[in-house]
Scaffold this active site. Structure first.
Site, PDB file in Angstrom:
ATOM      1  N   LYS A  69      25.375   1.956   7.542  1.00  0.00           N
ATOM      2  CA  LYS A  69      26.055   1.128   8.432  1.00  0.00           C
ATOM      3  C   LYS A  69      26.479   0.177   7.883  1.00  0.00           C
ATOM      4  O   LYS A  69      25.650  -0.780   7.228  1.00  0.00           O
ATOM      5  CB  LYS A  69      25.384   1.092   9.649  1.00  0.00           C
ATOM      6  N   SER A 144      27.558   2.592  18.430  1.00  0.00           N
ATOM      7  CA  SER A 144      28.490   1.994  17.540  1.00  0.00           C
ATOM      8  C   SER A 144      28.294   2.455  15.947  1.00  0.00           C
ATOM      9  O   SER A 144      29.402   2.188  15.163  1.00  0.00           O
ATOM     10  CB  SER A 144      28.304   0.576  17.384  1.00  0.00           C
ATOM     11  N   SER A 168      22.820   2.960  19.539  1.00  0.00           N
ATOM     12  CA  SER A 168      23.890   3.232  18.649  1.00  0.00           C
ATOM     13  C   SER A 168      23.520   4.055  17.528  1.00  0.00           C
ATOM     14  O   SER A 168      24.548   4.626  16.824  1.00  0.00           O
ATOM     15  CB  SER A 168      24.287   1.753  17.895  1.00  0.00           C
TER      16      SER A 168
HETATM   17  N1  GLN Z   1      26.887   1.230  22.708  1.00  0.00           N
HETATM   18  C1  GLN Z   1      26.148   0.041  23.033  1.00  0.00           C
HETATM   19  C2  GLN Z   1      26.714  -1.321  22.927  1.00  0.00           C
HETATM   20  O1  GLN Z   1      27.899  -1.281  22.939  1.00  0.00           O
HETATM   21  C3  GLN Z   1      25.039   0.100  22.156  1.00  0.00           C
HETATM   22  C4  GLN Z   1      25.479  -0.749  20.866  1.00  0.00           C
HETATM   23  C5  GLN Z   1      24.233  -0.575  19.687  1.00  0.00           C
HETATM   24  O2  GLN Z   1      23.119   0.131  20.073  1.00  0.00           O
HETATM   25  N2  GLN Z   1      24.492  -1.498  18.820  1.00  0.00           N
HETATM   26  O3  GLN Z   1      26.217  -2.513  23.300  1.00  0.00           O
END
Ligand code: GLN
Length: 457
Positions: A69, A144, A168
């Site tokens: 990532k 994400s 994420s």
């Molecule tokens: N979808 C979550 C957010 O928007 C999780 C993001 C993450 O785990 N980095 O914050």
């Protein structure tokens, strides 16, 4: 191909390390136009490494290609965090996680697309355009860590790394039919991971199955003097025949009935391998999204203040320094990141701190204590990973609806406990469904082994 399959081929010399990387590169070349999963390809560098590499059975990830990532630093490579604000910035550091994977023999082949600064649940909040789900290109791959799930599902790599704050690694894994682990907080070093919410962020593995996820996790975790929140690994074993709790509040939440039906299937499979089930209660589960959406913006509003047009990447020049900061940040950050910085700055400001941030901290403690209490009666908790299966690109416009996707993956991060998502069937449209075990701190391995058992049956 999963990790043991690749190892067998490498060991028997049916494939060379170079050929394995070339296979990944071919998959990338053939599909990337449609998927947009990669920000920085590293195949040339990977091939140079693979040419010289010799398969070493003593190393658990010897010659295994993986995707990273783009909020995790690889020294000398571009680091974008899916944002315009980092511009052409190249990392001066190597993250501890990638360094340890290199030590275990793995070869990084690409940096993957992601929601900007890891804020999002669909991959659509990237400055580099949305990533698509390799299983069905009209769908999002989740986020994400959108590119990291797509890369594995499309065969660009055998596994990948993501970061998990509110789900994420788990949510995109569930949307792409993969396994992923959110490790116990502190067990994987955050050195070289760009901070979103320092008190929650963890790097986690994404792979074809939970056995692979665990192999990767073991290779990268453990105390690191470069991260003061990192801790020594000390395993908590679950009993052979675990008692598994299902939160009764699940049945009051807005979760796809097809997913809830598969939860019952999963329960039956687990009973078949000796597990016992009890009801547990997490009364404030419904407040987890609101709590998270105050804690994480508050921390990120501080963490992202370092991107000021002076230290890193993009600089929109202005003779007045204050204006230069403003112009750079206004131009460099996308809408979702700005929203969170604004909310966080507001929640931390004098006069509002008590009403918002402090209240959220109290609710965080409450949700954590409810989880610990449920886990004192049971060995692990079973829930679906997501309230819905993968949705169509452009179908969610309302940020609050996007935030609601994280309902079942937020509580573990708030409490610092581990969770494993594993693929468990599909809905009537053929979209993958993920189930999730959460357990006490340091039960990561036991949860992954339990998930492997379900995958086998
Ligand atoms: N979808 C979550 C957010 O928007 C999780 C993001 C993450 O785990 N980095 O914050």
């Amino acid at each position: 191909m999963n990790i043991p399959e690749a190892r067998n081929l490498l060991k028997s010399k049916s494939i060379s390390p170079l050929e394995l990387v070339e296979e990944c590169e071919k998959n990338w070349k053939n599909q990337e136009y449609d998927l947009n999963a990669v920000i920085t390809p590293m195949f040339e560098r990977a091939k140079e490494i693979a040419k010289k590499a010799v398969f070493d059975e003593s190393k658990p990830l010897s010659c295994i290609p993986y995707a990273v990532k783009d909020n995790i630093c690889i020294k000398g490579e571009k680091l974008t965090c899916g944002s315009k604000i980092l511009g052409a910035y190249k990392s001066l550091f190597e993250s501890t996680a990638t360094q340890r994977l290199t030590n275990a023999g793995a070869i990084a082949v690409c940096k993957t697309n992601m929601d900007e600064f890891a804020m999002g649940s669909s991959g659509e909040y990237s400055a580099f355009g949305p990533t698509r789900n390799p299983l069905d290109k009209k769908l999002v791959p989740g986020g994400s860590s959108s590119g990291s799930s797509a890369a594995v599902a499309a065969g660009y790599s055998i596994f990948s790394l993501g970061s998990d704050t509110g789900g994420s690694v788990r949510q995109p894994a569930a949307f792409c039919g993969l396994s992923a682990i959110r490790p116990t907080y502190g067990t994987v070093s955050r050195y070289g991971l760009v901070a979103f919410t320092s008190s929650i962020d963890q790097i986690g593995p994404m792979a074809k199955n939970s056995f692979d996820s665990l192999t990767i996790l073991k290779a990268m975790r453990g105390l690191d003097e470069k991260d003061s929140t990192s801790v020594e690994w000390s395993p908590v074993e679950l009993p052979e025949k675990p008692v598994i709790g299902i939160p009764k509040e699940l049945f009051e939440l807005d979760i796809d009935p097809e997913i809830m039906a598969l939860l019952q299937e999963c329960k039956k499979k687990l009973e078949g391998i000796g597990a016992k089930f009890i009801d547990v209660s997490i009364p404030n589960l419904k407040h987890s999204v609101a709590t998270y959406q105050l804690i994480t913006p508050s921390e990120c509003s501080a963490n992202l203040s370092r991107f000021d047009g002076v230290r890193y990447g993009l600089q929109v020049e202005d003779p007045e320094l204050g204006k230069q900061y403003k112009k750079t940040r206004s131009d460099g950050f996308g809408a979702e990141v700005k929203r969170r910085i604004l909310i966080g700055t507001y929640a931390l400001s004098e006069g509002f701190y008590d009403a918002y941030y402090l209240q959220a901290c109290k609710m965080r403690a409450k949700i954590a204590s409810e989880l610990y209490s449920a886990l004192s009666k049971s060995d692990a908790i079973l829930t679906p990973t997501t309230p819905t299966t993968a949705f169509e690109v452009d179908s969610i416009q309302d940020p609050l609806k996007m935030h609601a996707c994280d309902l079942l993956t937020i509580p573990q991060g708030l409490a610092g406990i581990p969770a494993v998502t594993f693929p468990f069937g599909k809905d009537s449209k053929g979209r993958p469904i993920g189930m999730q075990f959460s357990g006490p701190a340091f039960s990561d391995d036991s949860l992954a082994v339990l998930a492997s058992k379900v995958e086998e049956v």
